[in-house]
Design an enzyme around this catalytic site. Sequence first.
Site, PDB file in Angstrom:
ATOM      1  N   GLY A  14     144.506  -0.553 -30.453  1.00  0.00           N
ATOM      2  CA  GLY A  14     145.280   0.313 -31.331  1.00  0.00           C
ATOM      3  C   GLY A  14     145.961  -0.514 -32.389  1.00  0.00           C
ATOM      4  CB  VAL A  17     152.675   0.702 -38.318  1.00  0.00           C
ATOM      5  CG1 VAL A  17     153.908  -0.147 -38.607  1.00  0.00           C
ATOM      6  CG2 VAL A  17     152.205   1.380 -39.595  1.00  0.00           C
ATOM      7  CG  ASN A 113     158.684   5.678 -28.082  1.00  0.00           C
ATOM      8  OD1 ASN A 113     159.221   4.760 -27.477  1.00  0.00           O
ATOM      9  ND2 ASN A 113     158.900   5.894 -29.368  1.00  0.00           N
ATOM     10  CB  SER A 138     163.307  -0.771 -29.519  1.00  0.00           C
ATOM     11  OG  SER A 138     164.158  -0.232 -30.524  1.00  0.00           O
ATOM     12  N   GLY A 139     162.170  -1.576 -32.435  1.00  0.00           N
ATOM     13  CA  GLY A 139     162.396  -2.437 -33.589  1.00  0.00           C
ATOM     14  C   GLY A 139     161.600  -2.041 -34.800  1.00  0.00           C
ATOM     15  N   GLY A 140     160.711  -1.036 -34.635  1.00  0.00           N
ATOM     16  CA  GLY A 140     159.930  -0.593 -35.776  1.00  0.00           C
ATOM     17  C   GLY A 140     158.934  -1.635 -36.231  1.00  0.00           C
ATOM     18  CE  LYS A 210     162.453   2.553 -28.069  1.00  0.00           C
ATOM     19  NZ  LYS A 210     161.088   2.911 -28.382  1.00  0.00           N
ATOM     20  CG  HIS A 213     167.015   1.953 -27.570  1.00  0.00           C
ATOM     21  ND1 HIS A 213     166.293   2.567 -28.575  1.00  0.00           N
ATOM     22  CD2 HIS A 213     167.481   0.800 -28.113  1.00  0.00           C
ATOM     23  CE1 HIS A 213     166.327   1.824 -29.662  1.00  0.00           C
ATOM     24  NE2 HIS A 213     167.043   0.744 -29.414  1.00  0.00           N
ATOM     25  CG  ASN A 214     164.124   5.853 -28.689  1.00  0.00           C
ATOM     26  OD1 ASN A 214     164.382   4.661 -28.683  1.00  0.00           O
ATOM     27  ND2 ASN A 214     162.933   6.314 -29.014  1.00  0.00           N
ATOM     28  CD  GLU A 217     166.486   5.043 -32.882  1.00  0.00           C
ATOM     29  OE1 GLU A 217     165.720   5.720 -33.590  1.00  0.00           O
ATOM     30  OE2 GLU A 217     166.082   4.146 -32.110  1.00  0.00           O
ATOM     31  NE  ARG A 315     167.484  12.939 -35.198  1.00  0.00           N
ATOM     32  CZ  ARG A 315     166.711  11.866 -35.152  1.00  0.00           C
ATOM     33  NH1 ARG A 315     165.394  12.008 -35.109  1.00  0.00           N
ATOM     34  NH2 ARG A 315     167.224  10.655 -35.140  1.00  0.00           N
TER      35      ARG A 315
END
Length: 508
Positions: A14, A17, A113, A138-140, A210, A213-214, A217, A315
Amino acid sequence: MPNRSKLNDIGVIGLGVMGKNLALNIVDNGYRVSAFDLDPVKVTAAVAQARAEVPGRAQVLDGCNNLTDMLASLAKPRILVLSVPAGAPVDGVCSALFAAGLEADDIVIDTGNSLWTDTVEREQRYAGKCVFFSSAVSGGEVGARFGPSLMPSGDLKAWQHVAPIWKAIAAKVDGATGLPIERFEPGNPVTEGEPCTSYIGPAGAGHYVKMVHNGIEYADMQLICEAYQLLHDGLGMTPFAVGEVFKGWNQGSLNSYLMGISAEVLQQDDPLTGKPLVEMILDKAGQKGTGLWTAVSSLQIGCPAPTIAEAVYARAVSTQKPLRLALSQKLAGPAGTKLPEDEQQAFIQALESALYCAKVCSYAQGFQLMAMTAKEQGWQLDFAEIAKIWRAGCIIRATFLQSITQAYRDNAELHNLLMADSFSQALSQKQKEWRKAVISAVSLGIPVPCIASALSYYDSYRSETLPANLLQGQRDYFGAHSFERTDTPAGDKYHLNWSDAKRELHKL
């Protein structure tokens, strides 16, 4: 140490990005990588980028035409990183790997995720076919390329194979200050400092951490957005001016990645109109599910996480744009829409305190949720270690995570971050300004669901007595649900016969 045979050390499946940048990060740290994607153009592009970024570097990123070729190119036990969307694609790749000759001791790492319960189920289902492992990332894009925060969990022996690579590619921090050590140079990775990765626990634990974490976030982002609206609408400040305030805050206790990028976004002009870009972006925000999963998990286990939940609701409200447009013409608000000039500077200072306090509460909610779930699942989570690996690489990285790390080092059995002296004292000192900020928001008619819910959370926990006594009386009245008494041992149940004229009390 990297494998020095002709076979490669690790495969990445995969090359979107995240996958491509993880592959390049691994290559920078001295490992040989085999790469595959269903789109051959992505494979070619990744190989070309590896060559172009460091001219003269030996061929260390090999593109593969199919999974059979990939398996043949790797040293055993093979380590395969899946960077594919959560859900069915993960199982699809696993099935294809089994057909291509994957063996029982090969390690398959899901870095997407995924919902943590899916990860637990996959480890059980694939036992004997492969070692299914997981590592949340995590970190984009930039984090994946130059150092993410990594949250691995699953088979401990698999972690021993994976650990050298993961520690090499993870973000690094200065152990004494907790500040990130960053270098964004292809071929020149950061090797000094403490790596932002640590074994989290059994299957699913990493993805759960995680997920939380999100959730934090979501709350962190919404808190900053509420502060922006208060300054923009309540004080009439331009986006650029708000960005200047955020830059100042970013030099103090609110220092964080999200505060820094928020300031940058607010000071960006729109290339098409020349206006502030933020004013040209439609105010509708989507979500990918992890914040929702965190809120649902908190409800399921009975852990209060109102600030995280309110961030998810915010949201949802934002997506109701047509309804908001209609109701904005029908629902009345307060007469005054801006604070007087002589009150503005004091308000900015109060808002800084409010934002810090609300931020602490959102982290407290997340860590308490992890603690309650860990107890239920039998996980031994190290919260000091979790705070440590969030200090760099991840989206919620912030200076005050060093304080959270220290709080758990001082007391590993801390039930809630608000119990730590450093935080209880800070919030007690700042709560007056916090209240002023919320009062101003309410008087101006500006919604602050996260800042206000965090204050209610704080007040709820500092209240020795809550009105749940009346609630229990209501439940006993209409449903005979019983209640405990303040003057008898815990666990003793009582019921009042409300329908009887005598209303006799019965011990159950």
